[in-house]
Write a protein that holds these residues in place. Sequence first.
Motif, PDB file in Angstrom:
ATOM      1  N   TYR A   1      -7.225  82.345  68.834  1.00 51.08           N
ATOM      2  CA  TYR A   1      -6.200  81.449  68.297  1.00 51.08           C
ATOM      3  C   TYR A   1      -4.829  82.063  68.540  1.00 51.08           C
ATOM      4  O   TYR A   1      -4.653  83.273  68.426  1.00 51.08           O
ATOM      5  CB  TYR A   1      -6.377  81.249  66.786  1.00 51.08           C
ATOM      6  CG  TYR A   1      -7.643  80.526  66.409  1.00 51.08           C
ATOM      7  CD1 TYR A   1      -7.676  79.154  66.240  1.00 51.08           C
ATOM      8  CD2 TYR A   1      -8.831  81.244  66.225  1.00 51.08           C
ATOM      9  CE1 TYR A   1      -8.846  78.486  65.910  1.00 51.08           C
ATOM     10  CE2 TYR A   1     -10.009  80.590  65.902  1.00 51.08           C
ATOM     11  CZ  TYR A   1     -10.014  79.216  65.746  1.00 51.08           C
ATOM     12  OH  TYR A   1     -11.174  78.564  65.423  1.00 51.08           O
ATOM     13  N   ILE A   2      -3.881  81.216  68.884  1.00 47.31           N
ATOM     14  CA  ILE A   2      -2.484  81.624  68.968  1.00 47.31           C
ATOM     15  C   ILE A   2      -1.704  80.747  68.000  1.00 47.31           C
ATOM     16  O   ILE A   2      -1.801  79.518  68.036  1.00 47.31           O
ATOM     17  CB  ILE A   2      -1.904  81.448  70.386  1.00 47.31           C
ATOM     18  CG1 ILE A   2      -2.599  82.382  71.375  1.00 47.31           C
ATOM     19  CG2 ILE A   2      -0.394  81.678  70.377  1.00 47.31           C
ATOM     20  CD1 ILE A   2      -2.280  83.865  71.197  1.00 47.31           C
ATOM     21  N   SER A   3      -0.933  81.385  67.126  1.00 52.73           N
ATOM     22  CA  SER A   3      -0.120  80.653  66.150  1.00 52.73           C
ATOM     23  C   SER A   3       1.352  80.867  66.486  1.00 52.73           C
ATOM     24  O   SER A   3       1.845  82.000  66.501  1.00 52.73           O
ATOM     25  CB  SER A   3      -0.422  81.151  64.733  1.00 52.73           C
ATOM     26  OG  SER A   3       0.170  80.327  63.758  1.00 52.73           O
ATOM     27  N   LEU A   4       2.043  79.768  66.789  1.00 53.59           N
ATOM     28  CA  LEU A   4       3.441  79.842  67.226  1.00 53.59           C
ATOM     29  C   LEU A   4       4.418  79.766  66.057  1.00 53.59           C
ATOM     30  O   LEU A   4       4.318  78.874  65.216  1.00 53.59           O
ATOM     31  CB  LEU A   4       3.750  78.694  68.193  1.00 53.59           C
ATOM     32  CG  LEU A   4       2.929  78.627  69.486  1.00 53.59           C
ATOM     33  CD1 LEU A   4       3.308  77.374  70.275  1.00 53.59           C
ATOM     34  CD2 LEU A   4       3.134  79.880  70.326  1.00 53.59           C
ATOM     35  N   HIS A   5       5.385  80.694  66.066  1.00 53.60           N
ATOM     36  CA  HIS A   5       6.420  80.697  65.025  1.00 53.60           C
ATOM     37  C   HIS A   5       7.786  81.034  65.614  1.00 53.60           C
ATOM     38  O   HIS A   5       8.644  81.602  64.947  1.00 53.60           O
ATOM     39  CB  HIS A   5       6.032  81.677  63.915  1.00 53.60           C
ATOM     40  CG  HIS A   5       4.695  81.362  63.334  1.00 53.60           C
ATOM     41  ND1 HIS A   5       4.475  80.268  62.524  1.00 53.60           N
ATOM     42  CD2 HIS A   5       3.480  81.946  63.510  1.00 53.60           C
ATOM     43  CE1 HIS A   5       3.193  80.201  62.208  1.00 53.60           C
ATOM     44  NE2 HIS A   5       2.566  81.195  62.808  1.00 53.60           N
TER      45      HIS A   5
ATOM     46  N   MET B   1      -5.022  74.401  59.831  1.00 52.12           N
ATOM     47  CA  MET B   1      -5.206  73.809  61.156  1.00 52.12           C
ATOM     48  C   MET B   1      -6.268  74.553  61.952  1.00 52.12           C
ATOM     49  O   MET B   1      -7.057  73.943  62.689  1.00 52.12           O
ATOM     50  CB  MET B   1      -3.875  73.799  61.914  1.00 52.12           C
ATOM     51  CG  MET B   1      -2.910  72.736  61.426  1.00 52.12           C
ATOM     52  SD  MET B   1      -1.352  72.784  62.360  1.00 52.12           S
ATOM     53  CE  MET B   1      -0.790  71.091  62.119  1.00 52.12           C
ATOM     54  N   MET B   2      -6.309  75.871  61.805  1.00 51.94           N
ATOM     55  CA  MET B   2      -7.341  76.648  62.498  1.00 51.94           C
ATOM     56  C   MET B   2      -8.725  76.245  62.015  1.00 51.94           C
ATOM     57  O   MET B   2      -9.658  76.054  62.811  1.00 51.94           O
ATOM     58  CB  MET B   2      -7.109  78.146  62.264  1.00 51.94           C
ATOM     59  CG  MET B   2      -5.867  78.693  62.939  1.00 51.94           C
ATOM     60  SD  MET B   2      -5.655  80.476  62.632  1.00 51.94           S
ATOM     61  CE  MET B   2      -3.862  80.606  62.773  1.00 51.94           C
ATOM     62  N   ILE B   3      -8.860  76.094  60.705  1.00 52.30           N
ATOM     63  CA  ILE B   3     -10.152  75.686  60.142  1.00 52.30           C
ATOM     64  C   ILE B   3     -10.519  74.285  60.630  1.00 52.30           C
ATOM     65  O   ILE B   3     -11.659  74.019  61.027  1.00 52.30           O
ATOM     66  CB  ILE B   3     -10.103  75.724  58.605  1.00 52.30           C
ATOM     67  CG1 ILE B   3      -9.962  77.172  58.112  1.00 52.30           C
ATOM     68  CG2 ILE B   3     -11.349  75.070  58.006  1.00 52.30           C
ATOM     69  CD1 ILE B   3      -9.704  77.299  56.628  1.00 52.30           C
ATOM     70  N   TYR B   4      -9.547  73.390  60.611  1.00 49.83           N
ATOM     71  CA  TYR B   4      -9.774  72.006  61.031  1.00 49.83           C
ATOM     72  C   TYR B   4     -10.273  71.933  62.469  1.00 49.83           C
ATOM     73  O   TYR B   4     -11.222  71.203  62.772  1.00 49.83           O
ATOM     74  CB  TYR B   4      -8.462  71.237  60.883  1.00 49.83           C
ATOM     75  CG  TYR B   4      -8.539  69.755  61.173  1.00 49.83           C
ATOM     76  CD1 TYR B   4      -9.314  68.918  60.382  1.00 49.83           C
ATOM     77  CD2 TYR B   4      -7.804  69.197  62.218  1.00 49.83           C
ATOM     78  CE1 TYR B   4      -9.370  67.554  60.631  1.00 49.83           C
ATOM     79  CE2 TYR B   4      -7.851  67.836  62.475  1.00 49.83           C
ATOM     80  CZ  TYR B   4      -8.635  67.017  61.681  1.00 49.83           C
ATOM     81  OH  TYR B   4      -8.688  65.666  61.925  1.00 49.83           O
ATOM     82  N   MET B   5      -9.652  72.714  63.349  1.00 51.50           N
ATOM     83  CA  MET B   5     -10.069  72.697  64.747  1.00 51.50           C
ATOM     84  C   MET B   5     -11.402  73.436  64.939  1.00 51.50           C
ATOM     85  O   MET B   5     -12.235  73.032  65.759  1.00 51.50           O
ATOM     86  CB  MET B   5      -8.984  73.318  65.632  1.00 51.50           C
ATOM     87  CG  MET B   5      -7.644  72.584  65.595  1.00 51.50           C
ATOM     88  SD  MET B   5      -7.744  70.799  65.943  1.00 51.50           S
ATOM     89  CE  MET B   5      -7.983  70.818  67.728  1.00 51.50           C
ATOM     90  N   ALA B   6     -11.610  74.495  64.177  1.00 51.06           N
ATOM     91  CA  ALA B   6     -12.873  75.241  64.276  1.00 51.06           C
ATOM     92  C   ALA B   6     -14.056  74.380  63.839  1.00 51.06           C
ATOM     93  O   ALA B   6     -15.176  74.546  64.321  1.00 51.06           O
ATOM     94  CB  ALA B   6     -12.810  76.505  63.426  1.00 51.06           C
ATOM     95  N   ARG B   7     -13.800  73.431  62.935  1.00 56.65           N
ATOM     96  CA  ARG B   7     -14.860  72.550  62.436  1.00 56.65           C
ATOM     97  C   ARG B   7     -14.844  71.188  63.128  1.00 56.65           C
ATOM     98  O   ARG B   7     -15.209  70.173  62.553  1.00 56.65           O
ATOM     99  CB  ARG B   7     -14.725  72.375  60.920  1.00 56.65           C
ATOM    100  CG  ARG B   7     -14.947  73.664  60.127  1.00 56.65           C
ATOM    101  CD  ARG B   7     -16.334  74.258  60.363  1.00 56.65           C
ATOM    102  NE  ARG B   7     -16.540  75.473  59.621  1.00 56.65           N
ATOM    103  CZ  ARG B   7     -17.117  75.532  58.413  1.00 56.65           C
ATOM    104  NH1 ARG B   7     -17.527  74.422  57.825  1.00 56.65           N
ATOM    105  NH2 ARG B   7     -17.273  76.686  57.804  1.00 56.65           N
ATOM    106  N   ASN B   8     -14.403  71.180  64.386  1.00 53.79           N
ATOM    107  CA  ASN B   8     -14.450  69.969  65.221  1.00 53.79           C
ATOM    108  C   ASN B   8     -13.704  68.790  64.588  1.00 53.79           C
ATOM    109  O   ASN B   8     -14.177  67.651  64.624  1.00 53.79           O
ATOM    110  CB  ASN B   8     -15.909  69.567  65.500  1.00 53.79           C
ATOM    111  CG  ASN B   8     -16.665  70.632  66.251  1.00 53.79           C
ATOM    112  OD1 ASN B   8     -16.123  71.283  67.138  1.00 53.79           O
ATOM    113  ND2 ASN B   8     -17.911  70.840  65.871  1.00 53.79           N
ATOM    114  N   THR B   9     -12.538  69.082  64.006  1.00 47.54           N
ATOM    115  CA  THR B   9     -11.711  68.076  63.323  1.00 47.54           C
ATOM    116  C   THR B   9     -12.539  67.275  62.320  1.00 47.54           C
ATOM    117  O   THR B   9     -12.316  66.078  62.123  1.00 47.54           O
ATOM    118  CB  THR B   9     -10.994  67.131  64.320  1.00 47.54           C
ATOM    119  OG1 THR B   9     -11.965  66.362  65.041  1.00 47.54           O
ATOM    120  CG2 THR B   9     -10.135  67.896  65.293  1.00 47.54           C
TER     121      THR B   9
END
Length: 305
Positions: free
Chosen positions: A190-194, A113-121
């Motif tokens: 980035y913040i990753s929630l767990h 998901m981080m990669i996906y958002m970093a690459r403008n979806t």
Amino acid sequence: MKVLIATEKPFAKAAVDGIRAIVEKAGYELCLLEKYTDVQQFYDAVADVDALIVRSDKVTAEVIDAAKNLKIVVRAGAGFDNLDLAACTANNIVAMNTPGQNSNAVAELALGMMIYMARNTFKPGTGAELKGKKVGIQAYGNVGRLVAEKAKAMGMEVWAFDPFVPKEKMEAEGVHVPATLEEMYENCNYISLHIPANDQTKKSIGKNLVGRMPKGGCLINTARKEVINEEELSALMAEREDLKYCTDIAPVEMGLFENYEKRFFATPKKQGAETAEANINAGLAAANQIVNFFVNGDKKFQVNK
């Protein structure tokens, strides 16, 4: 002894075969209720079983009331908010989860998901790399540790906040531990929630925290939708056109985020544990825990103590 697998969304065949092998080797009978469309089918199926395995199926007080012989229920997965723990306790039923079995699947999704958002979806335009960025992990449990491990391998600087894990342990694993949760949000890209959804965490992720993130900050949620203050987050994203939000749990009010093209994404259906490996691992763990409970009285993973 009768064991029931009740899954509106069934396990993979390999998982069912593995569960059956474990259960039948112990001398128990295995029953299946798959793709049921009416809760009455669930009530009927649990009427005479001693043990129950579910995935995200809701084991309510009504289900428990219908299960007169039930002694143990195991949720194949880490979360257990679909189990009515009070009703289980009141009826002397042991409730368990299978922590750690789908952790790698969730951790991989968080990084994806981080990669996906970093690459403008994956839409046209110049994106960014994760290398050199800071990721803050909120809750350093099974999944959080794996996210940290994978993020470090990608060249990210890892921060983590968890008041239940010793600071020394996290630092020994190469993680920066901030003094406060607010400090982590202020410094991380980035913040990753767990975190779980409970009285302390519900609606806790909103303007006060996310509003502190640096320009271009991105919130990743593979935990629970209940922890997000959707109204505050939507209003904040309207104020700050640089913020991004990616979630594996569709918001209660999808309309609050529909105008944030390229800055918001929600999976159509929860994908965290949806890998063949996690599906099998969680199912087999559930079966083994049931057998160990009946044979050895093992309650290691009980969640309604």
